[in-house]
Design a protein around this motif. Structure first.
Motif, short mmCIF file in Angstrom:
data_model
loop_
_atom_site.label_atom_id
_atom_site.label_comp_id
_atom_site.label_asym_id
_atom_site.label_seq_id
_atom_site.Cartn_x
_atom_site.Cartn_y
_atom_site.Cartn_z
N THR A 1 13.88 9.20 3.09
CA THR A 1 15.44 8.87 3.38
C THR A 1 15.27 8.15 4.09
O THR A 1 16.36 7.78 4.86
CB THR A 1 15.18 10.54 3.96
OG1 THR A 1 14.20 10.53 5.43
CG2 THR A 1 14.81 11.89 3.18
N ILE A 2 14.64 6.43 4.08
CA ILE A 2 15.12 5.78 5.39
C ILE A 2 16.53 5.04 4.37
O ILE A 2 16.73 5.10 3.28
CB ILE A 2 14.09 4.99 5.35
CG1 ILE A 2 12.93 5.56 5.94
CG2 ILE A 2 15.15 3.60 6.13
CD1 ILE A 2 12.22 4.36 6.59
N GLN A 3 17.53 4.73 5.18
CA GLN A 3 18.79 4.39 4.19
C GLN A 3 18.62 2.76 4.40
O GLN A 3 19.31 1.94 3.79
CB GLN A 3 20.53 4.86 4.75
CG GLN A 3 20.07 6.11 5.39
CD GLN A 3 20.12 6.59 3.72
OE1 GLN A 3 21.03 6.13 2.37
NE2 GLN A 3 19.86 8.07 3.56
N GLU A 4 18.11 2.29 5.57
CA GLU A 4 18.19 0.66 5.64
C GLU A 4 16.40 0.79 5.36
O GLU A 4 15.60 0.21 5.91
CB GLU A 4 18.27 -0.42 7.01
CG GLU A 4 18.99 0.68 7.64
CD GLU A 4 19.66 0.64 9.00
OE1 GLU A 4 19.21 -0.85 9.35
OE2 GLU A 4 19.88 1.02 10.04
N ARG A 5 17.50 -0.80 4.07
CA ARG A 5 16.03 -1.05 3.48
C ARG A 5 14.10 -1.27 4.40
O ARG A 5 13.64 -2.17 3.77
CB ARG A 5 16.07 -2.43 1.87
CG ARG A 5 15.04 -2.70 1.63
CD ARG A 5 15.57 -3.41 0.35
NE ARG A 5 16.14 -2.26 -0.70
CZ ARG A 5 15.66 -1.70 -1.65
NH1 ARG A 5 14.78 -2.16 -2.38
NH2 ARG A 5 15.85 -0.77 -2.41
N ILE A 6 15.39 -2.59 5.34
CA ILE A 6 14.14 -2.79 6.04
C ILE A 6 12.90 -2.95 6.91
O ILE A 6 12.38 -3.17 7.02
CB ILE A 6 15.15 -4.49 7.38
CG1 ILE A 6 14.45 -5.20 8.46
CG2 ILE A 6 15.90 -3.12 8.01
CD1 ILE A 6 13.42 -6.12 6.78
N PHE A 7 13.70 -1.45 7.50
CA PHE A 7 12.68 -0.46 7.55
C PHE A 7 12.12 -0.15 7.52
O PHE A 7 10.43 0.85 7.44
CB PHE A 7 13.07 0.28 8.72
CG PHE A 7 13.92 0.39 10.32
CD1 PHE A 7 13.63 -0.41 11.06
CD2 PHE A 7 15.47 -0.18 9.73
CE1 PHE A 7 14.18 -0.92 12.57
CE2 PHE A 7 16.46 -0.07 10.82
CZ PHE A 7 15.43 -0.79 12.11
N ASN A 8 12.24 0.45 5.75
CA ASN A 8 11.12 1.24 4.03
C ASN A 8 10.40 -0.56 3.91
O ASN A 8 9.08 -0.23 4.51
CB ASN A 8 12.17 0.51 3.70
CG ASN A 8 11.94 2.54 3.28
OD1 ASN A 8 10.94 3.25 3.30
ND2 ASN A 8 12.87 3.36 2.03
N ILE A 9 10.43 -1.84 4.60
CA ILE A 9 9.85 -2.88 3.75
C ILE A 9 8.61 -2.97 5.56
O ILE A 9 7.89 -3.03 5.37
CB ILE A 9 10.55 -3.92 3.70
CG1 ILE A 9 11.31 -3.91 2.77
CG2 ILE A 9 9.75 -4.73 3.84
CD1 ILE A 9 12.19 -4.92 2.10
N LEU A 10 9.51 -3.13 6.06
CA LEU A 10 8.60 -3.26 7.63
C LEU A 10 7.48 -2.28 7.63
O LEU A 10 6.02 -1.98 7.78
CB LEU A 10 9.19 -3.87 8.63
CG LEU A 10 10.54 -5.31 8.70
CD1 LEU A 10 10.91 -4.62 10.68
CD2 LEU A 10 8.50 -5.40 8.87
N GLY A 11 7.99 -1.05 7.35
CA GLY A 11 7.15 0.13 7.62
C GLY A 11 5.70 0.36 6.53
O GLY A 11 4.92 1.22 7.25
N TYR A 12 6.40 0.08 5.80
CA TYR A 12 5.23 0.17 4.21
C TYR A 12 4.40 -1.19 4.58
O TYR A 12 3.19 -1.05 3.69
CB TYR A 12 5.45 0.06 3.02
CG TYR A 12 5.68 1.49 2.53
CD1 TYR A 12 4.51 2.15 2.40
CD2 TYR A 12 6.58 1.97 2.98
CE1 TYR A 12 5.26 3.31 2.27
CE2 TYR A 12 7.07 3.88 3.20
CZ TYR A 12 5.66 4.19 2.18
OH TYR A 12 5.92 6.03 1.92
#
Length: 224
Positions: free
Chosen positions: A106-117
């Protein structure tokens, strides 16, 4: 002098030794955990509580509760490692990982998705390497890989809750997750990394570290 030694269930007993000072050794299944290793992992486990506290501060209780539970059980396990505590620690860790991964959809900002994974893949890699080398003799530094996995997991959690911050109260992780290319790609990479590490047997790993030992060993001076 005497030292404490634990049986398979983690019960300690006094064992006579020739050394004046020797640290406590916990036996957890087939693994040996020294007291300094347990202390190191105990300290890195605190990062889970930091991530859970920030999630609660931002109102993301769906992530805060399982991560906080996993962090508390991690501290409980490493304060006195036993086989039963390890099983409980693994159970709560799996529950927390599932909740964080669901939250990442449910993350809207892709940068946090990329960093998180990126941090999640790093964490899983450190855990797998730690598990792989912990069975080798004289390889006590597995603990640094394990502690690094704790820190990387907490950073991954922070990225997820930061990415969900602002809409966490409006989006729930318990619904059917939407398509997310970053998550799907990261899971494929993680599966490949896990398969690669799992395919390497202990003998190969042992030979690699023995080769490193020979390369780093001081040169032998031949006497004439």
């Amino acid at each position: 002098s005497y030292r404490r030694k634990n049986d398979a269930d983690g019960h300690a007993s006094a064992v006579k030794t020739d050394d004046a000072v020797e640290s406590t050794v916990y036996t957890v299944g087939t693994h040996k955990v020294h007291a300094w290793q347990a202390r190191f992992c105990f300290r890195t486990s605190i990062t889970f509580l930091v991530a859970a506290s920030l999630a609660a501060h931002w109102g993301d209780y769906e992530v805060a509760l399982p991560v906080g539970l996993a962090g508390g059980n991690s501290l409980f396990y490493w304060s006195h490692p036993t086989l039963q505590r390890r099983r409980l620690d693994l159970l709560t860790a799996i529950v927390a990982i599932v909740h964080v991964m669901l939250g990442s959809f449910t993350i809207q900002e892709r940068i946090f998705n990329i960093l998180g994974y990126a941090f999640f893949i790093l964490s899983a890699t450190c855990f797998l390497v730690s598990w792989k080398i912990s069975s080798l003799p004289r390889r006590e530094f597995w603990v640094f890989w394990h502690g690094s996995a704790h820190i990387a997991s907490s950073l991954a959690t922070l990225c997820v809750i930061k990415g969900r911050h602002g809409d966490a109260s409006e989006s729930t992780i318990y619904g059917f997750p939407p398509r997310n290319s970053v998550v799907e790609g990261a899971l494929i990479i993680l599966a490949l990394v896990a398969a690669a590490i799992a395919s390497i047997n202990a003998t190969t790993v042992s030979r690699f570290f023995n080769c490193c030992d020979r390369m780093l060993a001081p040169p032998q001076v031949q006497r004439v």
